[in-house]
Design an enzyme around this catalytic site. Structure first.
Site, PDB file in Angstrom:
ATOM      1  N   ASP A   1       7.692  16.603  11.987  1.00 13.23           N
ATOM      2  CA  ASP A   1       7.184  16.435  10.627  1.00 13.23           C
ATOM      3  C   ASP A   1       5.661  16.402  10.624  1.00 13.23           C
ATOM      4  O   ASP A   1       5.047  15.532  10.014  1.00 13.23           O
ATOM      5  CB  ASP A   1       7.786  15.186   9.991  1.00 13.23           C
ATOM      6  CG  ASP A   1       7.763  15.280   8.461  1.00 13.23           C
ATOM      7  OD1 ASP A   1       7.484  16.378   7.937  1.00 13.23           O
ATOM      8  OD2 ASP A   1       8.004  14.262   7.795  1.00 13.23           O
TER       9      ASP A   1
ATOM     10  N   LYS B   1       5.668  -2.180   7.763  1.00  9.98           N
ATOM     11  CA  LYS B   1       6.698  -1.474   6.999  1.00  9.98           C
ATOM     12  C   LYS B   1       7.936  -2.347   7.000  1.00  9.98           C
ATOM     13  O   LYS B   1       8.494  -2.637   8.057  1.00  9.98           O
ATOM     14  CB  LYS B   1       6.975  -0.124   7.641  1.00  9.98           C
ATOM     15  CG  LYS B   1       7.937   0.723   6.842  1.00  9.98           C
ATOM     16  CD  LYS B   1       8.212   2.044   7.516  1.00  9.98           C
ATOM     17  CE  LYS B   1       7.076   3.029   7.311  1.00  9.98           C
ATOM     18  NZ  LYS B   1       7.417   4.361   7.827  1.00  9.98           N
TER      19      LYS B   1
ATOM     20  N   VAL C   1       0.819  -1.216   0.000  1.00 10.10           N
ATOM     21  CA  VAL C   1       0.000   0.000   0.000  1.00 10.10           C
ATOM     22  C   VAL C   1       0.853   1.267   0.000  1.00 10.10           C
ATOM     23  O   VAL C   1       0.335   2.372  -0.022  1.00 10.10           O
ATOM     24  CB  VAL C   1      -0.973   0.014   1.206  1.00 10.10           C
ATOM     25  CG1 VAL C   1      -2.081  -0.978   0.990  1.00 10.10           C
ATOM     26  CG2 VAL C   1      -0.233  -0.258   2.507  1.00 10.10           C
ATOM     27  N   GLY C   2       2.138   1.080   0.018  1.00 14.09           N
ATOM     28  CA  GLY C   2       2.977   2.269  -0.006  1.00 14.09           C
ATOM     29  C   GLY C   2       4.425   1.872  -0.221  1.00 14.09           C
ATOM     30  O   GLY C   2       4.818   0.733  -0.038  1.00 14.09           O
TER      31      GLY C   2
ATOM     32  N   GLY D   1       8.616   3.625  -0.243  1.00 15.43           N
ATOM     33  CA  GLY D   1       9.418   4.824  -0.021  1.00 15.43           C
ATOM     34  C   GLY D   1      10.870   4.499   0.166  1.00 15.43           C
ATOM     35  O   GLY D   1      11.301   3.369  -0.058  1.00 15.43           O
ATOM     36  N   GLY D   2      11.592   5.478   0.563  1.00 18.28           N
ATOM     37  CA  GLY D   2      13.039   5.370   0.677  1.00 18.28           C
ATOM     38  C   GLY D   2      13.498   4.267   1.612  1.00 18.28           C
ATOM     39  O   GLY D   2      14.587   3.729   1.434  1.00 18.28           O
TER      40      GLY D   2
ATOM     41  N   GLY E   1      11.779   1.415   2.275  1.00 14.08           N
ATOM     42  CA  GLY E   1      11.218   0.099   2.011  1.00 14.08           C
ATOM     43  C   GLY E   1       9.761   0.180   1.625  1.00 14.08           C
ATOM     44  O   GLY E   1       9.262   1.259   1.317  1.00 14.08           O
ATOM     45  N   VAL E   2       9.097  -0.975   1.624  1.00 18.60           N
ATOM     46  CA  VAL E   2       7.690  -0.973   1.238  1.00 18.60           C
ATOM     47  C   VAL E   2       6.799  -1.100   2.460  1.00 18.60           C
ATOM     48  O   VAL E   2       7.242  -1.515   3.524  1.00 18.60           O
ATOM     49  CB  VAL E   2       7.356  -2.132   0.266  1.00 18.60           C
ATOM     50  CG1 VAL E   2       8.106  -1.960  -1.029  1.00 18.60           C
ATOM     51  CG2 VAL E   2       7.613  -3.465   0.919  1.00 18.60           C
ATOM     52  N   VAL E   3       5.534  -0.739   2.273  1.00 17.13           N
ATOM     53  CA  VAL E   3       4.552  -0.899   3.327  1.00 17.13           C
ATOM     54  C   VAL E   3       3.464  -1.815   2.800  1.00 17.13           C
ATOM     55  O   VAL E   3       2.967  -1.622   1.695  1.00 17.13           O
ATOM     56  CB  VAL E   3       3.947   0.459   3.718  1.00 17.13           C
ATOM     57  CG1 VAL E   3       2.948   0.275   4.829  1.00 17.13           C
ATOM     58  CG2 VAL E   3       5.037   1.423   4.117  1.00 17.13           C
TER      59      VAL E   3
END
Ligand SMILES: *[C@@H]1O[C@H](CO)[C@@H](O)[C@H](O)[C@H]1NC(C)=O
Ligand SMILES: *[C@@H]1O[C@H](CO)[C@@H](O)[C@H](O)[C@H]1NC(C)=O
Ligand SMILES: *[C@@H]1O[C@H](CO)[C@@H](O)[C@H](O)[C@H]1NC(C)=O
Ligand SMILES: *[C@@H]1O[C@H](CO)[C@@H](O)[C@H](O)[C@H]1NC(C)=O
Ligand SMILES: *[C@@H]1O[C@H](CO)[C@@H](O)[C@H](O)[C@H]1NC(C)=O
Ligand SMILES: *[C@@H]1O[C@H](CO)[C@@H](O)[C@H](O)[C@H]1NC(C)=O
Ligand SMILES: *[C@@H]1O[C@H](CO)[C@@H](O)[C@H](O)[C@H]1NC(C)=O
Ligand SMILES: *[C@@H]1O[C@H](CO)[C@@H](O)[C@H](O)[C@H]1NC(C)=O
Ligand SMILES: *[C@@H]1O[C@H](CO)[C@@H](O)[C@H](O)[C@H]1NC(C)=O
Length: 893
Positions: free
Chosen positions: A716, A619, A597-598, A600-601, A603-605
């Site tokens: 953040d 994650k 479902v996602g 990024g830098g 790894g994957v989610v």
């Protein structure tokens, strides 16, 4: 007896007062400044009698101090007049207001001394509009305060109102107000108009205020332009009036109430006369008479009359229309010479009825002979000021004129004429300048001398210097410039001094500077400038570092990291061991990472299921991730320590050889950004639900700041990091202190910043000092997004950053244009205003002026009250009910 003298006194003395409570209409374009409003007080606020929105003046002026009138006088004045700004030091002190060019404005300044300094004195000083004298304020004449008002068409996008010390006493100002007018009203040949009298002819005084017997002028909101009207009536007149509505629909729009009554001369065949002695024989008058027939005329009745100025008929015969305004401009401008001025209305011979007059405005011409400095030069010099972060105290008001107040370091041409002055020399020698030679200099197109010597300027000699044909002298000695001198700069008639720049090649061969060095220099110089630019740099830097946060769907977007304080534990704690999963369990949970479902830098989610029912988000850290094992462990420890209903919780983790994974609770409703943008489908979130979500996020943040030891700064906060569970309850994600990282490896770049462009606290960016208030800033941005649904940064918008944009719109009084149109105006304006005020206080550039998260949460609860009661009335809430009782929230310490 001078019938007008007392009227003038009334206008000037009784000017501060009250109006009936009426709901505020829109105050489009109004600028209402409460000068010297203490920073501890909310800004903007609604003045309760007029419902005008007043803001603090602090961001419009560089100098001055806040004062408060003597306590026993406070009740006698409207709130904006109880505080004041006074100017003990500088000679000229200027407000700089952004306005529409070529627009007609009513400009009003109010002054109440109120013995604020305990000296019981009567200050005397000048008021300037741009480079021209507007008025001399002398409190000897007006111990209870005074007000000056003009109608003026702006000549640029900037209006400067200056207070100038002329003697030994200290200038002061209480309020400054601008009201845009209809362009077609109050037309003059070219000059501006100073208010002399504005009256409506009613025997009865206006509203009396409690014990204080003061005449109360009629003003906003009865008057759409917030003009003040006084009633005026003479013994030789008779009153007529109507209860019917009188149309005020013309370019002037005087208040309907002022038109509902009129005076006629008691001697029907005699004139209606208003007369006064002019202050100066040369005064020129513009008179605007407002007429409407408010009597029911019989068939055999006629009313027609002539207007006489000093005994001479000066307009066509007037026949007022029934219940409809008619505004007559006398052939202007009129003068009276040494005589008394006489304004008369007299019936014609065929008229059966006497003349009538409903309302009258009289202005004198005020001339502003000195031109403002060329507009492009003003913009350019302000850009230079911004680029070098100069904060010179004399750099206020018009840069060139009047000459005795010109900005230091500048010389200009045309300072004594009606052509706009131009900047011909700029001397910023030894001014501590850093960065490169500012590009804005090229827009000073008449610049002859440029002295930037003895600074810390670096970079190459810019090409634009070659293009500036007006330049005669350039002194760049004693800087750190490098590169070659363009051949074209060695032209005849140009004196160029560059000694004392060791890295600059005067001739022959030079070592070529690497690209890398250039980039660093650009970054450094730009970093010294404005927020919006800072943001762009950050984008670049972040990109370069390949650490862009993951815009994951339904999941904590990026991996939380911990600071070194947590990074030292070597063995997993007992708590940690309980939640430890094996890699095969993780694979089973995620069905071999079937539903990603996602990404990024780090790894994957993946979506996952625990024990066959509990939904989780997993994650999985890629092995190439730059994060160290130690940080990973410390992060888990931290995440397991914090528990709050408004924080996404960590269910467990996997730490098996090379396999690292974090398992979070699953948030089926994605993030707030998606909901605001409508990407989640379905209906947009209502205002009440937005407030609730904001409150819940605030409570999560409050917990991190105050409920944890040591406090945790999220760093953040943004709409993509506020996730929503199936009940749309808000939970903060990614709350593990995104670790700071250095920008480049250059020694002179000491800044270490982390965060998302647009949300990043500018003070933190500047000082690198991190505190909870940086989260408050980011939270303020989130609030603004929830209110406006505008992008945080939009270069195509007039004001690219959301805070500038909202500030800009607020100053125009434009609340409906601020609000997210998807809300379809379904909100309580009280609640909205509070929320905007709160958001603006959160994004205050100075962290000490921001509220803390407990105050934010409390204020959000208050915002919810009107919304809550509204929703109960309308039964319209098909959305989730609100739960904001903090009593039930855990507060671990
Ligand atoms: C007034 O005039 C200015 C400049 O001519 C124009 O920009 C503005 O739209 C006008 N405003 C109105 C209300 O006509
Ligand atoms: C100033 O105000 C006070 C109280 O309202 C009043 O008594 C006094 O006459 C005023 N002074 C002048 C000069 O109008
Ligand atoms: C005059 O003003 C008073 C107070 O505002 C108001 O009550 C009254 O109706 C007005 N008189 C007329 C004749 O309109
Ligand atoms: C009324 O005015 C007319 C014209 O000015 C004058 O002749 C007449 O004497 C006046 N009547 C009274 C009673 O003052
Ligand atoms: C107009 O007519 C009314 C009766 O309808 C009468 O009372 C009045 O005197 C007349 N006025 C004039 C000026 O003729
Ligand atoms: C401005 O002009 C004055 C008088 O001519 C001169 O003394 C001064 O040095 C000039 N300043 C600059 C910055 O050129
Ligand atoms: C610029 O200002 C400095 C002092 O600030 C002065 O010494 C120098 O002479 C000025 N330069 C010119 C060209 O006037
Ligand atoms: C110079 O002025 C032009 C037009 O006024 C503007 O577009 C440009 O951005 C300015 N350049 C700089 C470097 O400020
Ligand atoms: C240029 O600047 C240097 C350093 O401030 C100074 O010594 C020199 O006199 C200046 N030259 C001129 C012509 O202004």
């Amino acid at each position: 007896m001078d019938s007008f003298r007392w009227l003038l006194l009334l206008l000037l003395l009784g000017a501060f007062s009250i109006v009936r409570l009426v709901r505020a209409q829109d105050q489009q374009g109004f600028i209402s400044l409460d000068c010297g409003l203490p920073i501890t007080e909310l800004s903007p606020y609604t003045e309760s009698f007029t419902e005008l929105r007043f803001s603090s003046d602090a961001t419009f002026i560089k100098t001055g101090k806040s004062g408060k009138i003597q306590a026993n006088l406070v009740d006698e004045y409207l709130k904006p007049y109880t505080s004041l700004r006074y100017f003990p030091e500088e000679r000229r002190n200027c407000y700089s207001l952004s306005v529409d060019k070529n627009r007609k404005y009513l400009i009003r300044a109010g002054f109440v001394y109120g013995n604020y300094d305990g000296l019981n004195s009567n200050p005397e000083f000048d008021l300037h509009l741009g480079p021209n004298l507007w008025a001399t304020i002398d409190f000897h004449n007006f111990v209870n305060g005074t007000m000056v008002e003009i109608i003026h068409t702006t000549t640029s996008n900037l209006l400067q109102v200056c207070l100038v010390k002329t003697g030994t006493t200290t200038p002061l100002i209480s309020a400054l107000e601008l009201r845009p007018l209809d362009n077609d009203s109050y037309s003059t040949k070219s000059d501006s108009l100073r208010l002399f009298a504005r009256i409506y002819l009613n025997e009865t005084e206006g509203y009396l205020r409690q014990w204080l017997i003061q005449r109360v002028p009629n003003r906003y909101p009865d008057d759409a332009y917030d003009r003040r009207w006084l009633n005026f009536f003479l013994k030789s007149w008779s009153q007529i009036s109507t209860t019917l509505e009188v149309s005020n629909d013309n370019d002037y729009d005087p208040p309907k109430k002022a038109l509902a009554a009129a005076a006629t001369p008691s001697n029907a065949s005699g004139p209606l006369t208003i007369s006064w002695t002019p202050a100066n024989p040369g005064d020129q008058y513009y008179l605007y008479s407002h007429f409407a027939e408010i009597q029911d005329l019989q068939d055999n009745d006629t009313r027609e009359f002539d207007l006489l100025w000093n005994g001479v008929v000066s307009t066509e015969t007037i026949i007022p229309s029934k219940l409809e305004i008619n505004t007559l401009l006398d052939t202007p401008p009129e003068t009276c010479g040494d005589e008394r001025c006489r304004y008369q209305l007299i019936k014609t011979s065929r008229s059966t009825l006497p003349p009538l007059l409903n309302a009258l405005e009289i202005y004198t011409v005020i001339k502003f002979p000195q031109s403002e400095t060329n507009e492009n030069d003003v913009v350019a010099i302000k850009n230079i000021e911004g680029a070098y972060e100069l904060s010179r105290i004399t750099w206020q008001g018009d840069p060139c004129v009047p000459q005795q107040y010109a900005w230091d370091g500048l010389n200009c041409s045309n300072t004594e004429s009606s052509t706009p002055p131009r900047i011909t020399s700029l001397n910023l020698s030894s001014a501590g300048l850093t960065g490169t030679i500012a590009a804005a200099i090229q827009n000073l197109t008449k610049l002859e001398k440029l002295d930037l010597s003895n600074n810390k300027l670096t970079g190459v000699l810019p090409e634009f210097l070659v293009q500036m044909k007006s330049l005669v002298n350039i002194n760049l000695s004693g800087n750190d410039l490098y590169g070659h001198i363009p051949q074209a700069l060695r032209r005849k008639g140009l004196e160029l001094l560059v000694d004392g720049n060791p890295r600059l090649c005067l001739s022959g061969s030079c070592i070529k500077d690497s690209n890398k060095k250039l980039i660093v220099i650009v970054v450094v110089s730009v970093a010294a400038v404005v927020i919006s630019v800072v943001v762009l740099v950050l984008v670049l830097v972040l990109k370069k570092k390949k650490s862009s946060s993951v815009e994951a769907l339904q999941l904590p977007p990026s991996t939380p990291m911990v600071n070194d304080a947590y990074a030292n534990s070597s063995e997993p704690s007992i708590e940690m061991k309980k939640r430890r999963f094996t890699y095969s369990e993780v694979m089973k949970m995620t069905n071999n990472i079937q539903r990603v479902v996602g990404e990024g830098g780090f790894g994957v989610v993946s979506h996952g299921t625990l024990n066959g029912s509990e939904q989780v988000a997993v994650k999985i850290l890629s092995q190439s991730s730059s994060q160290g094992y130690k940080h990973f462990k410390a992060e888990i420890d931290l995440l397991l320590r914090v528990h709050h209903t408004n924080l996404v919780s960590l269910v467990g983790y996997c730490d098996e050889g090379d396999h690292l994974a974090l398992i979070y609770e699953f948030m089926p409703n994605g993030d707030l950004r998606q909901h605001l943008s409508g990407k989640r489908g379905g209906s947009f979130i209502s205002w009440a639900n937005r407030l609730r979500i904001a409150l819940e996020a605030a409570l999560g943040l409050e917990y991190l700041h105050f409920g944890c030891t040591p406090p945790i700064v999220h760093r953040d906060i943004k709409t993509t990091n506020i996730l929503l569970d199936e009940q749309l309850k808000a939970k903060l994600a990614d709350f593990g202190l995104s670790r700071s990282f250095p920008v480049g490896g250059e020694t002179h770049v000491s800044t270490v910043v982390a965060g998302t462009p647009g949300y990043l606290d500018p003070e933190y960016y500047r000082t690198s000092r991190l505190g909870e208030k940086s989260d408050v800033y980011s939270f303020g941005i989130v609030l603004l997004e929830m209110i406006t649904n505008q992008p945080v940064i939009d270069q195509s918008r007039q004001k690219s950053h959301i805070t500038q944009w909202v500030g800009f719109m607020l100053n125009r009084g434009d609340i409906t244009k601020i609000m997210d149109p998807n809300l379809h105006k379904d909100y309580e304006s009280r609640s909205v205003w509070r929320a905007i005020e709160l958001a603006m206080s959160c994004v205050n550039p100075s962290s000490v002026n921001r509220p803390n998260m407990s105050q934010v949460a409390n204020e959000l609860k208050e915002c919810l009250v009107p919304e809550k009661s509204k929703n109960m009335d309308s039964q319209s809430s098909h959305e989730v009910s609100m739960s904001f009782d903090t009593g039930i929230l855990p507060r671990a310490r």
